[in-house]
Write a protein that holds these residues in place. Structure first.
Motif, PDB file in Angstrom:
ATOM      1  N   PRO A   1     -86.409  42.283  37.383  1.00 18.10           N
ATOM      2  CA  PRO A   1     -87.506  44.340  37.260  1.00 18.10           C
ATOM      3  C   PRO A   1     -87.172  44.468  37.603  1.00 18.10           C
ATOM      4  N   GLN A   2     -87.917  44.376  39.370  1.00 16.83           N
ATOM      5  CA  GLN A   2     -87.434  44.613  41.112  1.00 16.83           C
ATOM      6  C   GLN A   2     -85.881  44.897  41.286  1.00 16.83           C
ATOM      7  N   ALA A   3     -84.979  43.590  41.276  1.00 20.93           N
ATOM      8  CA  ALA A   3     -84.108  43.791  41.262  1.00 20.93           C
ATOM      9  C   ALA A   3     -82.877  44.864  40.546  1.00 20.93           C
ATOM     10  N   LYS A   4     -83.383  45.024  39.239  1.00 16.87           N
ATOM     11  CA  LYS A   4     -83.034  45.874  37.796  1.00 16.87           C
ATOM     12  C   LYS A   4     -83.106  47.104  39.017  1.00 16.87           C
ATOM     13  N   GLN A   5     -83.973  47.534  39.350  1.00 18.01           N
ATOM     14  CA  GLN A   5     -84.867  48.766  39.903  1.00 18.01           C
ATOM     15  C   GLN A   5     -83.585  49.297  41.002  1.00 18.01           C
ATOM     16  N   TYR A   6     -83.559  47.800  41.842  1.00 17.43           N
ATOM     17  CA  TYR A   6     -83.103  48.795  43.208  1.00 17.43           C
ATOM     18  C   TYR A   6     -81.399  48.830  43.123  1.00 17.43           C
ATOM     19  N   VAL A   7     -80.414  47.335  41.624  1.00 18.48           N
ATOM     20  CA  VAL A   7     -79.279  47.380  41.163  1.00 18.48           C
ATOM     21  C   VAL A   7     -79.193  49.506  40.527  1.00 18.48           C
ATOM     22  N   ASP A   8     -79.910  50.185  39.837  1.00 24.11           N
ATOM     23  CA  ASP A   8     -79.922  51.654  39.257  1.00 24.11           C
ATOM     24  C   ASP A   8     -80.380  52.393  40.407  1.00 24.11           C
ATOM     25  N   ARG A   9     -81.138  51.752  41.472  1.00 21.61           N
ATOM     26  CA  ARG A   9     -80.978  53.376  42.612  1.00 21.61           C
ATOM     27  C   ARG A   9     -79.731  53.101  43.241  1.00 21.61           C
ATOM     28  N   GLY A  10     -79.029  51.960  43.983  1.00 22.47           N
ATOM     29  CA  GLY A  10     -77.649  52.022  44.522  1.00 22.47           C
ATOM     30  C   GLY A  10     -77.021  52.352  43.811  1.00 22.47           C
ATOM     31  N   LEU A  11     -76.394  52.100  42.851  1.00 20.97           N
ATOM     32  CA  LEU A  11     -75.999  52.273  41.970  1.00 20.97           C
ATOM     33  C   LEU A  11     -75.267  54.444  41.729  1.00 20.97           C
ATOM     34  N   ARG A  12     -77.044  54.629  41.573  1.00 20.44           N
ATOM     35  CA  ARG A  12     -76.981  56.107  41.566  1.00 20.44           C
ATOM     36  C   ARG A  12     -76.078  57.405  42.532  1.00 20.44           C
ATOM     37  N   ILE A  13     -76.134  56.309  43.869  1.00 14.07           N
ATOM     38  CA  ILE A  13     -75.894  57.050  45.032  1.00 14.07           C
ATOM     39  C   ILE A  13     -74.688  56.501  45.111  1.00 14.07           C
ATOM     40  N   ARG A  14     -74.156  55.684  44.894  1.00 11.76           N
ATOM     41  CA  ARG A  14     -72.517  54.944  45.023  1.00 11.76           C
ATOM     42  C   ARG A  14     -72.027  53.793  43.492  1.00 11.76           C
ATOM     43  N   GLU A  15     -70.988  53.728  43.113  1.00 14.29           N
ATOM     44  CA  GLU A  15     -70.544  52.866  42.678  1.00 14.29           C
ATOM     45  C   GLU A  15     -70.596  52.011  43.464  1.00 14.29           C
ATOM     46  N   ASN A  16     -70.569  50.887  43.101  1.00 19.21           N
ATOM     47  CA  ASN A  16     -69.917  49.290  43.944  1.00 19.21           C
ATOM     48  C   ASN A  16     -69.737  48.438  43.141  1.00 19.21           C
ATOM     49  N   ARG A  17     -69.055  47.588  43.624  1.00 19.03           N
ATOM     50  CA  ARG A  17     -68.904  46.643  43.241  1.00 19.03           C
ATOM     51  C   ARG A  17     -69.736  45.435  43.379  1.00 19.03           C
ATOM     52  N   PHE A  18     -70.451  45.206  44.466  1.00 17.75           N
ATOM     53  CA  PHE A  18     -70.961  44.094  44.881  1.00 17.75           C
ATOM     54  C   PHE A  18     -72.343  44.418  43.796  1.00 17.75           C
ATOM     55  N   LEU A  19     -72.446  45.880  43.385  1.00 16.45           N
ATOM     56  CA  LEU A  19     -74.274  45.565  42.542  1.00 16.45           C
ATOM     57  C   LEU A  19     -73.677  46.114  41.294  1.00 16.45           C
ATOM     58  N   VAL A  20     -72.813  45.931  40.966  1.00 20.97           N
ATOM     59  CA  VAL A  20     -72.102  46.103  39.002  1.00 20.97           C
ATOM     60  C   VAL A  20     -72.325  44.391  39.098  1.00 20.97           C
ATOM     61  N   ASP A  21     -71.300  43.808  40.318  1.00 19.77           N
ATOM     62  CA  ASP A  21     -71.166  42.661  39.756  1.00 19.77           C
ATOM     63  C   ASP A  21     -73.125  41.891  39.984  1.00 19.77           C
ATOM     64  N   LEU A  22     -74.203  42.163  40.818  1.00 17.10           N
ATOM     65  CA  LEU A  22     -75.338  42.090  41.109  1.00 17.10           C
ATOM     66  C   LEU A  22     -76.030  42.371  39.479  1.00 17.10           C
ATOM     67  N   ARG A  23     -75.651  43.711  39.114  1.00 19.31           N
ATOM     68  CA  ARG A  23     -76.441  43.951  37.271  1.00 19.31           C
ATOM     69  C   ARG A  23     -75.901  43.030  36.904  1.00 19.31           C
ATOM     70  N   VAL A  24     -74.157  42.327  36.221  1.00 18.09           N
ATOM     71  CA  VAL A  24     -74.231  41.405  35.794  1.00 18.09           C
ATOM     72  C   VAL A  24     -75.040  40.267  35.877  1.00 18.09           C
ATOM     73  N   GLN A  25     -74.531  39.978  37.300  1.00 20.02           N
ATOM     74  CA  GLN A  25     -76.287  38.539  36.968  1.00 20.02           C
ATOM     75  C   GLN A  25     -77.497  38.246  36.690  1.00 20.02           C
ATOM     76  N   ILE A  26     -77.713  39.591  36.271  1.00 22.63           N
ATOM     77  CA  ILE A  26     -79.130  40.019  36.360  1.00 22.63           C
ATOM     78  C   ILE A  26     -79.179  39.963  34.921  1.00 22.63           C
ATOM     79  N   ALA A  27     -78.143  40.210  33.515  1.00 23.05           N
ATOM     80  CA  ALA A  27     -77.973  40.174  32.741  1.00 23.05           C
ATOM     81  C   ALA A  27     -78.215  38.808  32.394  1.00 23.05           C
ATOM     82  N   ILE A  28     -77.018  38.136  33.181  1.00 23.47           N
ATOM     83  CA  ILE A  28     -76.750  36.959  32.213  1.00 23.47           C
ATOM     84  C   ILE A  28     -78.696  35.962  32.770  1.00 23.47           C
ATOM     85  N   ALA A  29     -79.060  35.873  33.702  1.00 23.72           N
ATOM     86  CA  ALA A  29     -80.739  35.584  33.393  1.00 23.72           C
ATOM     87  C   ALA A  29     -81.388  35.949  32.814  1.00 23.72           C
TER      88      ALA A  29
END
Length: 167
Positions: free
Chosen positions: A22-50
């Motif tokens: 949940p905390q990881a997702k919160q920071y991914v979402d915050r980062g993506l609100r600033i700017r689209e970023n492939r590392f953050l999008v990939d981390l979002r995928v990894q979180i969804a997998i987990a």
């Protein structure tokens, strides 16, 4: 500054590695609100997998396609397919990932390929991939390399040989 995308990415990754999704997702979402970023999008995928969220993982893959290399998108697709039980598709995606890489395939891609080969009973191919991993990364990640070799021997029902791997 202190609130940039890179900082959010690193904090999100730290929470992910700690298992606090949940905390990881919160920071991914915050980062993506600033700017689209492939590392953050990939981390979002990894979180969804987990989290076992297949549709969320697949939505992230679509986003990732627009911003990352073809080889890496194939690699991440393979991890999604493997997690959700689509073993043949996982293997095909892993093969595509390695084939699309320019230059030396990254360790993680080769390890994913070998995992899929083992899962699909392609032991000779897994042996070949292990040889490639050992040639290219012989002085790195010994624990993972030995783990892959042990898993291969267990799948072959060669239990004494599996134990010798760690001797």
């Amino acid at each position: 500054g202190r609130g940039g995308t890179a900082l959010h990415r690193e904090i999100a990754n730290a929470y992910f590695l700690l298992g606090d999704l949940p905390q990881a997702k919160q920071y991914v979402d915050r980062g993506l609100r600033i700017r689209e970023n492939r590392f953050l999008v990939d981390l979002r995928v990894q979180i969804a997998i987990a989290e076992g969220q297949e549709q969320e993982a697949r939505r992230g893959l679509v986003q990732l396609e627009a911003m990352d290399s073809e080889a890496f998108v194939w690699h991440r697709l393979s991890t999604v397919e493997l997690r959700f039980g689509q073993f043949k598709e996982a293997l095909r995606a892993a093969e595509q990932a390695v084939a699309k890489v320019e230059g030396r395939a990254p360790f993680g891609m080769l390890a994913q390929l070998m995992t899929c080969q083992i899962r699909e009973g392609q032991h000779a191919e897994a042996d070949t991939t292990l040889q490639k991993i050992n040639r290219s990364y012989g002085n790195q990640k010994a624990d993972i390399r030995l783990g892959l070799e042990c898993r291969l021997e267990v799948e072959r029902k060669r239990f004494p040989k599996a134990l010798e791997v760690f001797a």
